[in-house]
Design a protein around this motif. Structure first.
Motif, PDB file in Angstrom:
ATOM      1  N   ALA A 124       0.830  -1.207   0.000  1.00  0.00           N
ATOM      2  CA  ALA A 124       0.000   0.000   0.000  1.00  0.00           C
ATOM      3  C   ALA A 124       0.862   1.254   0.000  1.00  0.00           C
ATOM      4  N   LEU A 125       1.956   1.218   0.760  1.00  0.00           N
ATOM      5  CA  LEU A 125       2.850   2.368   0.811  1.00  0.00           C
ATOM      6  C   LEU A 125       3.516   2.609  -0.531  1.00  0.00           C
ATOM      7  N   ALA A 126       4.001   1.528  -1.164  1.00  0.00           N
ATOM      8  CA  ALA A 126       4.652   1.657  -2.468  1.00  0.00           C
ATOM      9  C   ALA A 126       3.670   2.184  -3.506  1.00  0.00           C
ATOM     10  N   LEU A 127       2.451   1.692  -3.471  1.00  0.00           N
ATOM     11  CA  LEU A 127       1.429   2.154  -4.415  1.00  0.00           C
ATOM     12  C   LEU A 127       1.162   3.645  -4.234  1.00  0.00           C
ATOM     13  N   THR A 128       1.094   4.093  -2.984  1.00  0.00           N
ATOM     14  CA  THR A 128       0.879   5.516  -2.695  1.00  0.00           C
ATOM     15  C   THR A 128       2.034   6.355  -3.215  1.00  0.00           C
ATOM     16  N   TRP A 129       3.257   5.937  -2.922  1.00  0.00           N
ATOM     17  CA  TRP A 129       4.443   6.686  -3.356  1.00  0.00           C
ATOM     18  C   TRP A 129       4.545   6.758  -4.880  1.00  0.00           C
ATOM     19  N   LEU A 130       4.413   5.617  -5.549  1.00  0.00           N
ATOM     20  CA  LEU A 130       4.610   5.577  -6.998  1.00  0.00           C
ATOM     21  C   LEU A 130       3.513   6.326  -7.734  1.00  0.00           C
ATOM     22  N   SER A 131       2.285   6.256  -7.205  1.00  0.00           N
ATOM     23  CA  SER A 131       1.189   7.013  -7.807  1.00  0.00           C
ATOM     24  C   SER A 131       1.455   8.509  -7.710  1.00  0.00           C
ATOM     25  N   ASN A 132       1.947   8.947  -6.572  1.00  0.00           N
ATOM     26  CA  ASN A 132       2.277  10.363  -6.395  1.00  0.00           C
ATOM     27  C   ASN A 132       3.443  10.771  -7.294  1.00  0.00           C
ATOM     28  N   ASP A 133       4.444   9.878  -7.427  1.00  0.00           N
ATOM     29  CA  ASP A 133       5.591  10.164  -8.299  1.00  0.00           C
ATOM     30  C   ASP A 133       5.127  10.424  -9.731  1.00  0.00           C
ATOM     31  N   ARG A 134       4.213   9.583 -10.205  1.00  0.00           N
ATOM     32  CA  ARG A 134       3.729   9.748 -11.581  1.00  0.00           C
ATOM     33  C   ARG A 134       2.943  11.039 -11.732  1.00  0.00           C
ATOM     34  N   THR A 135       2.113  11.369 -10.753  1.00  0.00           N
ATOM     35  CA  THR A 135       1.329  12.605 -10.805  1.00  0.00           C
ATOM     36  C   THR A 135       2.249  13.820 -10.888  1.00  0.00           C
ATOM     37  N   VAL A 136       3.304  13.837 -10.086  1.00  0.00           N
ATOM     38  CA  VAL A 136       4.258  14.948 -10.084  1.00  0.00           C
ATOM     39  C   VAL A 136       4.975  15.038 -11.430  1.00  0.00           C
ATOM     40  N   ARG A 137       5.369  13.888 -11.971  1.00  0.00           N
ATOM     41  CA  ARG A 137       6.083  13.884 -13.249  1.00  0.00           C
ATOM     42  C   ARG A 137       5.192  14.384 -14.384  1.00  0.00           C
ATOM     43  N   VAL A 138       3.947  13.901 -14.434  1.00  0.00           N
ATOM     44  CA  VAL A 138       3.019  14.319 -15.504  1.00  0.00           C
ATOM     45  C   VAL A 138       2.741  15.812 -15.417  1.00  0.00           C
ATOM     46  N   GLN A 139       2.592  16.337 -14.188  1.00  0.00           N
ATOM     47  CA  GLN A 139       2.342  17.769 -14.017  1.00  0.00           C
ATOM     48  C   GLN A 139       3.540  18.588 -14.492  1.00  0.00           C
ATOM     49  N   ALA A 140       4.749  18.103 -14.210  1.00  0.00           N
ATOM     50  CA  ALA A 140       5.957  18.801 -14.662  1.00  0.00           C
ATOM     51  C   ALA A 140       6.038  18.818 -16.182  1.00  0.00           C
ATOM     52  N   GLU A 141       5.597  17.730 -16.821  1.00  0.00           N
ATOM     53  CA  GLU A 141       5.585  17.678 -18.287  1.00  0.00           C
ATOM     54  C   GLU A 141       4.587  18.685 -18.850  1.00  0.00           C
ATOM     55  N   LYS A 142       3.417  18.797 -18.225  1.00  0.00           N
ATOM     56  CA  LYS A 142       2.395  19.745 -18.692  1.00  0.00           C
ATOM     57  C   LYS A 142       2.861  21.187 -18.564  1.00  0.00           C
ATOM     58  N   GLU A 143       3.653  21.455 -17.530  1.00  0.00           N
ATOM     59  CA  GLU A 143       4.141  22.815 -17.295  1.00  0.00           C
ATOM     60  C   GLU A 143       5.415  23.113 -18.073  1.00  0.00           C
ATOM     61  N   GLY A 144       5.882  22.150 -18.854  1.00  0.00           N
ATOM     62  CA  GLY A 144       7.074  22.354 -19.660  1.00  0.00           C
ATOM     63  C   GLY A 144       8.369  22.275 -18.889  1.00  0.00           C
ATOM     64  N   LYS A 145       8.308  21.800 -17.647  1.00  0.00           N
ATOM     65  CA  LYS A 145       9.518  21.691 -16.835  1.00  0.00           C
ATOM     66  C   LYS A 145      10.296  20.415 -17.164  1.00  0.00           C
ATOM     67  N   ARG A 146       9.636  19.518 -17.856  1.00  0.00           N
ATOM     68  CA  ARG A 146      10.289  18.268 -18.223  1.00  0.00           C
ATOM     69  C   ARG A 146       9.761  17.827 -19.580  1.00  0.00           C
ATOM     70  N   ARG A 147      10.669  17.313 -20.424  1.00  0.00           N
ATOM     71  CA  ARG A 147      10.268  16.845 -21.747  1.00  0.00           C
ATOM     72  C   ARG A 147       9.485  15.540 -21.615  1.00  0.00           C
ATOM     73  N   LYS A 148       8.369  15.456 -22.303  1.00  0.00           N
ATOM     74  CA  LYS A 148       7.537  14.261 -22.248  1.00  0.00           C
ATOM     75  C   LYS A 148       8.190  13.143 -23.043  1.00  0.00           C
ATOM     76  N   VAL A 149       8.483  12.039 -22.392  1.00  0.00           N
ATOM     77  CA  VAL A 149       9.118  10.914 -23.076  1.00  0.00           C
ATOM     78  C   VAL A 149       8.342   9.621 -22.892  1.00  0.00           C
ATOM     79  N   ARG A 150       7.304   9.641 -22.060  1.00  0.00           N
ATOM     80  CA  ARG A 150       6.520   8.434 -21.808  1.00  0.00           C
ATOM     81  C   ARG A 150       5.067   8.648 -22.207  1.00  0.00           C
ATOM     82  N   GLY A 151       4.383   7.535 -22.496  1.00  0.00           N
ATOM     83  CA  GLY A 151       2.969   7.605 -22.822  1.00  0.00           C
ATOM     84  C   GLY A 151       2.727   8.064 -24.253  1.00  0.00           C
ATOM     85  N   ALA A 152       1.445   8.281 -24.575  1.00  0.00           N
ATOM     86  CA  ALA A 152       1.068   8.712 -25.924  1.00  0.00           C
ATOM     87  C   ALA A 152       1.572  10.123 -26.190  1.00  0.00           C
ATOM     88  N   ARG A 153       1.855  10.407 -27.457  1.00  0.00           N
ATOM     89  CA  ARG A 153       2.350  11.722 -27.844  1.00  0.00           C
ATOM     90  C   ARG A 153       1.417  12.361 -28.864  1.00  0.00           C
TER      91      ARG A 153
END
Length: 283
Positions: A235-264
């Motif tokens: 449960a802890l790992a699921l919570t951490w990894l889910s939050n990690d992905r949310t933070v990464r996706v938000q950074a991609e939307k804000e242009g702080k990180r280049r999108k390299v995963r998922g659909a383009r």
């Protein structure tokens, strides 16, 4: 401080960068580790959770005076050509010193359920993984670094292996660092747990079970989910990894990180799409 009181692993201000496959000369090196600092006591079993400088071990500088009895076991071993040749397992183990460690070797042969008459090129990936573990563990190591190496094991062999490792830390004061994505049956295994995201520890190795949940899980929903799920590592790992992905996706939307995963978003067909559509006779 006496030798026995020294930490098993002591890392201070460790940063590590490397180039990624296919990178252009103009691309910046990939930062794999950013200013990592932590210390682990001897006899500890640390579970490292995370999405797919100078360090010290046993009081020695690993870059100048690498300590003996440090074992690393990772998944790439089973893919090596040499491990898939026509060699009998008993000969293979003896070729790496099995005859020097007969008692421990035989104990591991029973735990890992290995047939000494197996031929390395005829056995399955899971059986080959067992041979790797026997090879790596039959000596009296002080520090063991495991990277997803139990992924091919069946649940019984994995459970018996974890029990063996736990006894090694208790009886010989050996130290284990275990990176994995399989959390079933791990609740009683670690003495410490750590979370790494984007090359940094969001939680340095911390005694398990966790105590200070208010500081470690600031999101009330994350804390509630963790407690309702039985305070399990899964449960802890699921919570951490889910939050990690949310933070990464938000950074991609804000242009702080280049999108390299998922659909383009792509309006112009790629070269490969154009090529394969030209020879597509399925319609």
């Amino acid at each position: 401080m006496s030798g026995s009181d020294l930490p098993a692993i002591d890392i201070q201000q460790l940063t590590f960068t490397h180039t990624t496959p296919g990178a252009l000369l103009s691309d910046k090196p990939f930062v794999a580790l950013r200013d990592v600092n932590f210390s682990l006591p001897r006899g500890s079993r640390t579970l490292l959770v995370g999405g797919n400088g100078a360090g010290k071990m046993l009081g020695r500088d690993v870059f100048k005076d690498f300590p003996p009895n440090v074992v690393y076991l990772g998944t790439e071993w089973a893919m090596n050509t040499g491990t898939r040749g026509d060699i009998v397992v008993s000969d293979f183990l003896n070729s790496v010193g099995g005859y020097r460690h007969k008692e421990r070797r035989d104990h591991l042969l029973d735990i890992l359920d290995i047939n000494l008459d197996w031929h390395m090129h005829h056995i399955s990936d899971g059986e080959r993984r067992r041979v790797q573990l026997c090879m790596g563990l039959m000596g009296e190591w002080d520090i063991l670094l495991l990277d997803e190496v139990t992924v091919d094991l069946d649940v019984l062999v994995r459970d018996q292996l974890l029990e063996f490792l736990q006894q090694e830390t208790i009886e010989r004061n050996a130290t284990v660092v275990y990176a994995t994505h399989i959390f079933d049956g791990l609740n009683t295994f670690p003495t410490h747990i750590a979370h790494m995201c984007d090359g940094q520890f969001t939680l340095n190795p911390t005694p398990w079970p966790l105590r200070d949940l208010d500081n470690l899980l600031e999101d009330p929903k994350a804390k509630e989910h963790f407690l309702k799920s039985g305070s399990s590592i899964h449960a802890l790992a699921l919570t951490w990894l889910s939050n990690d992905r949310t933070v990464r996706v938000q950074a991609e939307k804000e242009g702080k990180r280049r999108k390299v995963r998922g659909a383009r978003a792509q309006t112009i067909p790629s070269d490969s799409e154009t090529f394969y559509k030209k020879y597509d006779y399925s319609h």
